[in-house]
Write a protein that holds these residues in place. Structure first.
Motif, PDB file in Angstrom:
ATOM      1  N   HIS A   1       0.838  -1.209   0.000  1.00  0.00           N
ATOM      2  CA  HIS A   1       0.000   0.000   0.000  1.00  0.00           C
ATOM      3  C   HIS A   1       0.871   1.257   0.000  1.00  0.00           C
ATOM      4  CE1 HIS A   1      -3.231   2.785   1.084  1.00  0.00           C
ATOM      5  NE2 HIS A   1      -2.439   3.223   2.059  1.00  0.00           N
ATOM      6  N   VAL A   2       1.871   1.288   0.880  1.00  0.00           N
ATOM      7  CA  VAL A   2       2.741   2.466   0.974  1.00  0.00           C
ATOM      8  C   VAL A   2       3.504   2.661  -0.334  1.00  0.00           C
ATOM      9  CG1 VAL A   2       4.743   3.473   2.160  1.00  0.00           C
ATOM     10  CG2 VAL A   2       2.901   2.413   3.487  1.00  0.00           C
ATOM     11  N   ARG A   3       4.050   1.576  -0.896  1.00  0.00           N
ATOM     12  CA  ARG A   3       4.791   1.698  -2.161  1.00  0.00           C
ATOM     13  C   ARG A   3       3.895   2.222  -3.276  1.00  0.00           C
ATOM     14  NH1 ARG A   3       6.782  -3.807  -2.903  1.00  0.00           N
ATOM     15  NH2 ARG A   3       6.567  -3.319  -5.091  1.00  0.00           N
ATOM     16  N   GLU A   4       2.674   1.712  -3.372  1.00  0.00           N
ATOM     17  CA  GLU A   4       1.752   2.157  -4.424  1.00  0.00           C
ATOM     18  C   GLU A   4       1.389   3.638  -4.233  1.00  0.00           C
ATOM     19  OE1 GLU A   4      -0.234   2.564  -7.716  1.00  0.00           O
ATOM     20  OE2 GLU A   4       0.966   0.790  -7.236  1.00  0.00           O
ATOM     21  N   GLN A   5       1.125   4.034  -2.992  1.00  0.00           N
ATOM     22  CA  GLN A   5       0.801   5.434  -2.717  1.00  0.00           C
ATOM     23  C   GLN A   5       1.992   6.348  -3.019  1.00  0.00           C
ATOM     24  OE1 GLN A   5      -2.232   6.900  -1.737  1.00  0.00           O
ATOM     25  NE2 GLN A   5      -2.870   4.899  -2.491  1.00  0.00           N
ATOM     26  N   LEU A   6       3.198   5.910  -2.660  1.00  0.00           N
ATOM     27  CA  LEU A   6       4.390   6.702  -2.985  1.00  0.00           C
ATOM     28  C   LEU A   6       4.522   6.863  -4.496  1.00  0.00           C
ATOM     29  CD1 LEU A   6       6.965   5.276  -0.420  1.00  0.00           C
ATOM     30  CD2 LEU A   6       6.227   7.672  -0.595  1.00  0.00           C
ATOM     31  N   ARG A   7       4.348   5.770  -5.201  1.00  0.00           N
ATOM     32  CA  ARG A   7       4.442   5.810  -6.668  1.00  0.00           C
ATOM     33  C   ARG A   7       3.416   6.790  -7.250  1.00  0.00           C
ATOM     34  NH1 ARG A   7       5.717   0.524  -8.071  1.00  0.00           N
ATOM     35  NH2 ARG A   7       4.012   0.085  -6.721  1.00  0.00           N
ATOM     36  N   SER A   8       2.201   6.763  -6.720  1.00  0.00           N
ATOM     37  CA  SER A   8       1.154   7.644  -7.235  1.00  0.00           C
ATOM     38  C   SER A   8       1.431   9.119  -6.930  1.00  0.00           C
ATOM     39  CB  SER A   8      -0.218   7.241  -6.683  1.00  0.00           C
ATOM     40  OG  SER A   8      -0.362   7.626  -5.326  1.00  0.00           O
ATOM     41  N   ARG A   9       2.319   9.379  -5.988  1.00  0.00           N
ATOM     42  CA  ARG A   9       2.674  10.747  -5.612  1.00  0.00           C
ATOM     43  C   ARG A   9       4.029  11.166  -6.181  1.00  0.00           C
ATOM     44  NH1 ARG A   9       0.280  11.013   0.567  1.00  0.00           N
ATOM     45  NH2 ARG A   9      -1.585   9.823   0.081  1.00  0.00           N
ATOM     46  N   GLY A  10       4.525  10.382  -7.136  1.00  0.00           N
ATOM     47  CA  GLY A  10       5.734  10.766  -7.847  1.00  0.00           C
ATOM     48  C   GLY A  10       7.033  10.200  -7.315  1.00  0.00           C
ATOM     49  N   PHE A  11       6.966   9.314  -6.343  1.00  0.00           N
ATOM     50  CA  PHE A  11       8.178   8.708  -5.789  1.00  0.00           C
ATOM     51  C   PHE A  11       8.320   7.292  -6.358  1.00  0.00           C
ATOM     52  CE2 PHE A  11       6.931  11.891  -2.626  1.00  0.00           C
ATOM     53  CZ  PHE A  11       8.099  12.633  -2.572  1.00  0.00           C
ATOM     54  N   GLU A  12       8.781   7.237  -7.602  1.00  0.00           N
ATOM     55  CA  GLU A  12       8.889   5.963  -8.300  1.00  0.00           C
ATOM     56  C   GLU A  12      10.140   5.200  -7.878  1.00  0.00           C
ATOM     57  OE1 GLU A  12       8.896   8.920 -10.067  1.00  0.00           O
ATOM     58  OE2 GLU A  12       6.783   9.005 -10.611  1.00  0.00           O
ATOM     59  N   GLY A  13      10.077   3.876  -8.093  1.00  0.00           N
ATOM     60  CA  GLY A  13      11.243   3.035  -7.949  1.00  0.00           C
ATOM     61  C   GLY A  13      11.599   2.608  -6.541  1.00  0.00           C
ATOM     62  N   LEU A  14      10.867   3.062  -5.555  1.00  0.00           N
ATOM     63  CA  LEU A  14      11.218   2.705  -4.171  1.00  0.00           C
ATOM     64  C   LEU A  14      10.764   1.292  -3.847  1.00  0.00           C
ATOM     65  CD1 LEU A  14      10.465   6.037  -2.326  1.00  0.00           C
ATOM     66  CD2 LEU A  14      12.699   4.977  -2.731  1.00  0.00           C
ATOM     67  N   ARG A  15      11.591   0.614  -3.080  1.00  0.00           N
ATOM     68  CA  ARG A  15      11.319  -0.752  -2.652  1.00  0.00           C
ATOM     69  C   ARG A  15      11.401  -0.792  -1.125  1.00  0.00           C
ATOM     70  NH1 ARG A  15      11.298  -2.767  -7.457  1.00  0.00           N
ATOM     71  NH2 ARG A  15      12.802  -2.187  -9.032  1.00  0.00           N
ATOM     72  N   VAL A  16      10.814  -1.806  -0.553  1.00  0.00           N
ATOM     73  CA  VAL A  16      10.801  -1.938   0.911  1.00  0.00           C
ATOM     74  C   VAL A  16      12.223  -1.889   1.457  1.00  0.00           C
ATOM     75  CG1 VAL A  16      10.236  -3.475   2.825  1.00  0.00           C
ATOM     76  CG2 VAL A  16       8.612  -3.178   0.935  1.00  0.00           C
ATOM     77  N   ARG A  17      13.145  -2.594   0.826  1.00  0.00           N
ATOM     78  CA  ARG A  17      14.515  -2.656   1.349  1.00  0.00           C
ATOM     79  C   ARG A  17      15.192  -1.289   1.351  1.00  0.00           C
ATOM     80  NH1 ARG A  17      16.982  -6.933  -0.320  1.00  0.00           N
ATOM     81  NH2 ARG A  17      18.941  -6.248   0.505  1.00  0.00           N
ATOM     82  N   HIS A  18      14.754  -0.365   0.499  1.00  0.00           N
ATOM     83  CA  HIS A  18      15.339   0.978   0.505  1.00  0.00           C
ATOM     84  C   HIS A  18      15.072   1.684   1.827  1.00  0.00           C
ATOM     85  CE1 HIS A  18      15.048   0.931  -4.156  1.00  0.00           C
ATOM     86  NE2 HIS A  18      16.178   0.388  -3.749  1.00  0.00           N
TER      87      HIS A  18
ATOM     88  N   SER B   1      26.606  -1.179  -2.980  1.00  0.00           N
ATOM     89  CA  SER B   1      26.969  -0.231  -4.046  1.00  0.00           C
ATOM     90  C   SER B   1      25.881  -0.202  -5.112  1.00  0.00           C
ATOM     91  CB  SER B   1      28.302  -0.617  -4.684  1.00  0.00           C
ATOM     92  OG  SER B   1      29.354  -0.423  -3.775  1.00  0.00           O
ATOM     93  N   LYS B   2      25.354  -1.364  -5.459  1.00  0.00           N
ATOM     94  CA  LYS B   2      24.282  -1.458  -6.458  1.00  0.00           C
ATOM     95  C   LYS B   2      23.023  -0.736  -5.968  1.00  0.00           C
ATOM     96  CE  LYS B   2      21.786  -4.819  -9.246  1.00  0.00           C
ATOM     97  NZ  LYS B   2      21.599  -6.237  -9.570  1.00  0.00           N
ATOM     98  N   THR B   3      22.680  -0.959  -4.702  1.00  0.00           N
ATOM     99  CA  THR B   3      21.507  -0.306  -4.136  1.00  0.00           C
ATOM    100  C   THR B   3      21.688   1.212  -4.100  1.00  0.00           C
ATOM    101  OG1 THR B   3      20.956  -2.237  -2.800  1.00  0.00           O
ATOM    102  CG2 THR B   3      20.050  -0.138  -2.062  1.00  0.00           C
ATOM    103  N   VAL B   4      22.856   1.672  -3.670  1.00  0.00           N
ATOM    104  CA  VAL B   4      23.125   3.113  -3.601  1.00  0.00           C
ATOM    105  C   VAL B   4      23.097   3.721  -4.999  1.00  0.00           C
ATOM    106  CG1 VAL B   4      24.912   4.833  -3.067  1.00  0.00           C
ATOM    107  CG2 VAL B   4      24.324   3.062  -1.390  1.00  0.00           C
ATOM    108  N   ARG B   5      23.653   3.033  -5.967  1.00  0.00           N
ATOM    109  CA  ARG B   5      23.634   3.526  -7.357  1.00  0.00           C
ATOM    110  C   ARG B   5      22.192   3.680  -7.849  1.00  0.00           C
ATOM    111  NH1 ARG B   5      27.651   0.493  -8.578  1.00  0.00           N
ATOM    112  NH2 ARG B   5      26.403  -1.275  -9.275  1.00  0.00           N
ATOM    113  N   GLU B   6      21.379   2.671  -7.548  1.00  0.00           N
ATOM    114  CA  GLU B   6      19.965   2.724  -7.931  1.00  0.00           C
ATOM    115  C   GLU B   6      19.275   3.929  -7.273  1.00  0.00           C
ATOM    116  OE1 GLU B   6      15.868   0.064  -7.698  1.00  0.00           O
ATOM    117  OE2 GLU B   6      17.704  -0.738  -6.845  1.00  0.00           O
TER     118      GLU B   6
END
Length: 164
Positions: free
Chosen positions: A22-39, A68-73
Motif C-alpha cells: 500500500h505504501v509503495r503504491e501510494q508513494l508511486r502515485s505521488r511521484g516517488f517511483e522506484g522505491l522498494r521496501v529494502r530501501h 553499491s548497487k543499491t546506492v547507485r539505484e
C-alpha cells in the motif's frame, strides 16, 4: 464465506506485506517511483547521518557490492547522493537528498492517514492494545532497541538484488 482460524502472527505478517504494498503504491502515485521496501532500511540509517557504503552494507549484512548497487539505484532515482565526508576528505559517504527526505515524509503521512482510518473503524483501546502486543513482539524478537536506534535489520539480507 468459510472462515478459517489464522494465528495472530500470520495475520501480522500478512498485514505487514499488505501495508508495504500500500505504501509503495501510494508513494508511486505521488511521484516517488522506484522505491522498494529494502530501501527503507537504507533510509533509516541515513536519517542518523551520512554513512559510507561499507558501513551501510555491514549494518544491513549485505556485501559492499550489493550495497553499491543499491546506492547507485537510489542515486539514479534522486533519493541519495554521494560525496566526501566533511570531516575526512578521503572518505566517501552516502546521504539523503531533499527528494529522499520528502519520500520519507510522504511515507510517514501515508501510514499516519491509514492508521487514522483504522482508528475510526475500531475502538481506540483496541489500537492501543494492538500497539502494545506488537511492541512486545518486537522486544521478544530483539528488535525494540534496534528500531529506536534506526538499525533494524533487513528481514531478508540474503537477497542481494535490490530490485527483488
Amino acid at each position: 464465506m468459510h472462515m478459517i482460524h489464522v494465528d495472530l502472527l500470520s495475520y501480522l505478517s500478512l498485514a505487514g506485506g499488505a501495508l508495504d504494498g500500500h505504501v509503495r503504491e501510494q508513494l508511486r502515485s505521488r511521484g516517488f517511483e522506484g522505491l522498494r521496501v529494502r530501501h527503507g532500511y537504507v533510509f533509516q540509517r541515513l536519517l542518523v547521518g551520512p554513512q559510507s557504503i561499507t558501513e551501510l552494507g555491514r549494518s544491513l549484512s549485505v556485501s559492499q557490492q550489493a550495497m553499491s548497487k543499491t546506492v547507485r539505484e537510489l542515486a539514479n532515482l534522486g533519493y541519495v547522493d554521494t560525496g566526501t565526508d566533511p570531516g575526512d576528505a578521503r572518505r566517501r559517504v552516502v546521504r539523503l537528498t531533499d527528494r529522499g527526505r520528502a519520500s520519507i515524509t510522504t511515507a510517514r503521512e501515508i501510514r499516519s492517514q491509514l492508521e487514522a482510518r483504522l482508528a475510526r473503524s475500531v475502538d481506540g483501546r483496541e489500537v492501543d492494545g494492538a500497539r502494545a502486543v506488537i511492541t512486545a513482539l518486537l522486544a521478544e524478537l530483539g528488535l525494540g532497541d534496534r528500531i529506536a536506534e534506526r538499525s533494524a535489520p533487513d528481514p531478508d539480507p540474503e537477497r542481494t538484488d535490490p530490485s527483488a
